[in-house]
Motif scaffolding. Structure first.
Motif, PDB file in Angstrom:
ATOM      1  N   GLY A 232       1.363  -0.805   0.062  1.00 48.49           N
ATOM      2  CA  GLY A 232       0.161   0.422   0.355  1.00 48.49           C
ATOM      3  C   GLY A 232       0.732   1.136   0.273  1.00 48.49           C
ATOM      4  N   LEU A 233       1.843   1.337   0.848  1.00 47.03           N
ATOM      5  CA  LEU A 233       2.743   2.820   1.359  1.00 47.03           C
ATOM      6  C   LEU A 233       3.559   2.407   0.029  1.00 47.03           C
ATOM      7  N   ARG A 234       3.693   1.409  -0.916  1.00 46.89           N
ATOM      8  CA  ARG A 234       5.026   1.684  -2.642  1.00 46.89           C
ATOM      9  C   ARG A 234       3.495   1.811  -3.566  1.00 46.89           C
ATOM     10  N   ASN A 235       2.651   2.016  -3.211  1.00 47.23           N
ATOM     11  CA  ASN A 235       1.635   2.131  -4.651  1.00 47.23           C
ATOM     12  C   ASN A 235       1.270   3.224  -4.286  1.00 47.23           C
ATOM     13  N   ILE A 236       1.261   4.169  -3.092  1.00 51.55           N
ATOM     14  CA  ILE A 236       0.604   5.424  -2.788  1.00 51.55           C
ATOM     15  C   ILE A 236       1.496   6.320  -4.037  1.00 51.55           C
ATOM     16  N   PRO A 237       2.496   6.160  -4.358  1.00 51.31           N
ATOM     17  CA  PRO A 237       3.463   7.430  -4.452  1.00 51.31           C
ATOM     18  C   PRO A 237       2.924   6.489  -6.510  1.00 51.31           C
ATOM     19  N   TYR A 238       3.502   5.601  -6.454  1.00 50.48           N
ATOM     20  CA  TYR A 238       3.117   5.002  -8.073  1.00 50.48           C
ATOM     21  C   TYR A 238       2.056   5.555  -8.236  1.00 50.48           C
ATOM     22  N   SER A 239       0.763   4.677  -8.154  1.00 46.92           N
ATOM     23  CA  SER A 239      -0.437   5.765  -8.462  1.00 46.92           C
ATOM     24  C   SER A 239      -0.407   7.181  -8.298  1.00 46.92           C
ATOM     25  N   GLY A 240       0.266   7.747  -7.414  1.00 46.13           N
ATOM     26  CA  GLY A 240      -0.120   9.175  -8.001  1.00 46.13           C
ATOM     27  C   GLY A 240       1.282  10.130  -8.380  1.00 46.13           C
ATOM     28  N   VAL A 241       1.996   9.827  -9.042  1.00 45.82           N
ATOM     29  CA  VAL A 241       2.618  10.200  -9.800  1.00 45.82           C
ATOM     30  C   VAL A 241       2.870   9.217 -11.325  1.00 45.82           C
ATOM     31  N   SER A 242       2.215   7.818 -11.358  1.00 45.32           N
ATOM     32  CA  SER A 242       2.478   7.342 -13.336  1.00 45.32           C
ATOM     33  C   SER A 242       1.172   7.955 -13.647  1.00 45.32           C
ATOM     34  N   VAL A 243      -0.138   8.341 -13.305  1.00 41.77           N
ATOM     35  CA  VAL A 243      -0.722   9.342 -14.526  1.00 41.77           C
ATOM     36  C   VAL A 243      -0.529  10.604 -14.606  1.00 41.77           C
ATOM     37  N   HIS A 244       0.071  10.549 -13.790  1.00 45.88           N
ATOM     38  CA  HIS A 244       0.264  12.739 -13.916  1.00 45.88           C
ATOM     39  C   HIS A 244       2.373  12.741 -14.392  1.00 45.88           C
ATOM     40  N   LEU A 245       2.846  11.814 -14.903  1.00 44.74           N
ATOM     41  CA  LEU A 245       4.217  11.785 -15.083  1.00 44.74           C
ATOM     42  C   LEU A 245       4.348  12.379 -16.352  1.00 44.74           C
TER      43      LEU A 245
END
Length: 411
Positions: A232-245
């Motif tokens: 969960g903690l690892r996926n928060i940054p990925y989900s927040g950044v990947s869409v807006h990359l």
């Protein structure tokens, strides 16, 4: 493994990495805020959370090819339908419906479950190779999607992506759920014709077979909940950044084609980092390599937040961020090491559900921060902290232990 890598390449190039290319065109055409454009991606996390345990249970109980065919068909039709939407409501319904459901059911869970059945000793490397397909897709397929979006429009790009996904249907029929169905053992070993005596059984096989846990047993173990917390903690940054990359890189001063190049560079870096981390994890410690990977990812987000947008800084960010994503396969392999083969998809589904629930606000939060401040800095800092917390959880992860039954008192 090769088929799984191809499936993940198509998914990575058209959906995981590719969808960031749709962000700005959809935002402009439908006259949306960045928070509103991000909402479908966050709602998709909720959908993944709800369907994760059910999909995992179905994969463990039925032939994996059933879920692969269903998922591939839904994902392909989802892209085709997306090319015809002209309102925000229908965009959300198509994205959350067939598109996300298809990729979650037929790609994420099914391919990883098949690999977990086929490998034991080199499980981390095998899962890394399969999921490296996502990064290969980012290097090979993503530029083609970018060319289609920039030259033909996002609708045509979505339609063509759907056709490519549907062309995978004959390929998924070649997948086999387990080595036992072909008279083999995991890691490609041959089935023994005559069962040996108990003393002749190889120690590593006895050890592995002893570590089979049901989903109910796993849910009662601290190791399960800490693994769920890590993901969960690892996926928060990925989900927040990947869409807006792409928007993030444009915010740092890059033009759209250059931003697309650096998205591809991030994917290329992951092609190298992911199998390397899988190999090191099998050889040394999956826990340690997982923890180091997310800490490097946190450093990458700080570089992005405070850099001046020079190309050297963007290259450094791409490599470090690839480390944070590259350990994904190693840590999923750890689930197989901890809980066994028989109920892997179900247990992974429960972890995926909790992971998705935690990461639901990520993309919307990132968009909302930009809408309020015209900057992504105050979104990147919490994401870096989340990566750091994930590293600490993984570093101190306990191994699962089956509780011994209580002995009855002597009469």
């Amino acid at each position: 493994m090769i088929i799984g890598c191809i499936l993940d390449a198509v998914k990575g190039g058209t959906f995981n990495t590719g969808f960031t290319l749709y962000f700005l065109p959809v935002l402009n055409e439908l006259h949306l805020s960045r928070a509103a454009t991000s909402l479908p991606f966050s709602l998709a996390r909720l959908e993944a959370a709800l369907e994760g345990p059910l999909v995992g249970y179905l994969i463990d109980r039925f032939d994996v090819r059933v879920m692969l065919v269903v998922g591939t068909t839904l994902a392909g039709l989802g892209f085709v339908l997306l090319s015809f939407v002209h309102s925000y409501v229908f965009f959300v319904l198509v994205f959350m419906g067939p598109l996300t459901m298809g990729f979650q059911a037929g790609f994420n869970h099914a391919t990883m479950a098949a690999v977990n059945h086929w490998f034991r000793r080199q499980r981390g490397l095998a899962m890394s190779i399969v999921q490296t397909g996502q990064s290969i897709g980012g290097v090979v397929i993503f530029p083609l999607v970018a060319l289609a979006v920039l030259n033909l429009g996002w609708r045509t790009a979505a339609f063509l992506s759907g056709l490519v996904v549907l062309l995978l249907l004959p390929l998924v029929l070649l997948v086999r759920h387990s080595p036992e169905s072909m008279g083999l053992l995991p890691d490609g070993e041959r089935e023994i014709a005559h069962p040996p005596s108990a003393g002749a059984v190889r120690p590593d096989h006895r050890l592995r077979e002893a570590q089979e846990f049901s989903a109910r047993e796993a849910l009662r173990m601290p190791a399960f909940w800490r693994l769920a917390a890590f993901h969960g903690l690892r996926n928060i940054p990925y989900s927040g950044v990947s869409v807006h990359l792409v928007p993030l890189l444009v915010w740092k001063g890059l033009d759209l084609p250059t931003a697309a190049f650096f998205v591809g560079l991030t994917a290329f870096s992951t092609v190298i980092v992911r199998p390397l981390m899988g190999w090191i994890g099998d050889w040394r410690s999956k826990q340690r390599i997982g923890a180091v990977g997310v800490l490097l990812g946190a450093l990458g987000l700080l570089v992005l937040a405070y850099s001046d947008g020079t190309l050297s800084h963007m290259v450094l960010f791409a490599i470090l961020f690839a480390c944070g994503e590259g350990i994904n396969s190693v840590t999923w392999a750890l689930v197989g090491d901890f809980f066994g083969r028989r109920n892997f998809a179900t247990i992974r589904g429960w972890i995926g559900m909790l992971q998705s629930i935690v990461s639901i606000p990520g993309a919307v939060f990132t968009g909302w921060i930009y809408d309020q401040t015209q900057s992504y800095t105050y979104a990147l800092i919490p994401f870096a902290i989340s990566y750091g917390a994930a590293g600490l959880v993984m570093w101190r992860l306990p191994h699962p232990e089956r509780r011994a039954p209580l002995e009855s008192p002597a009469s």
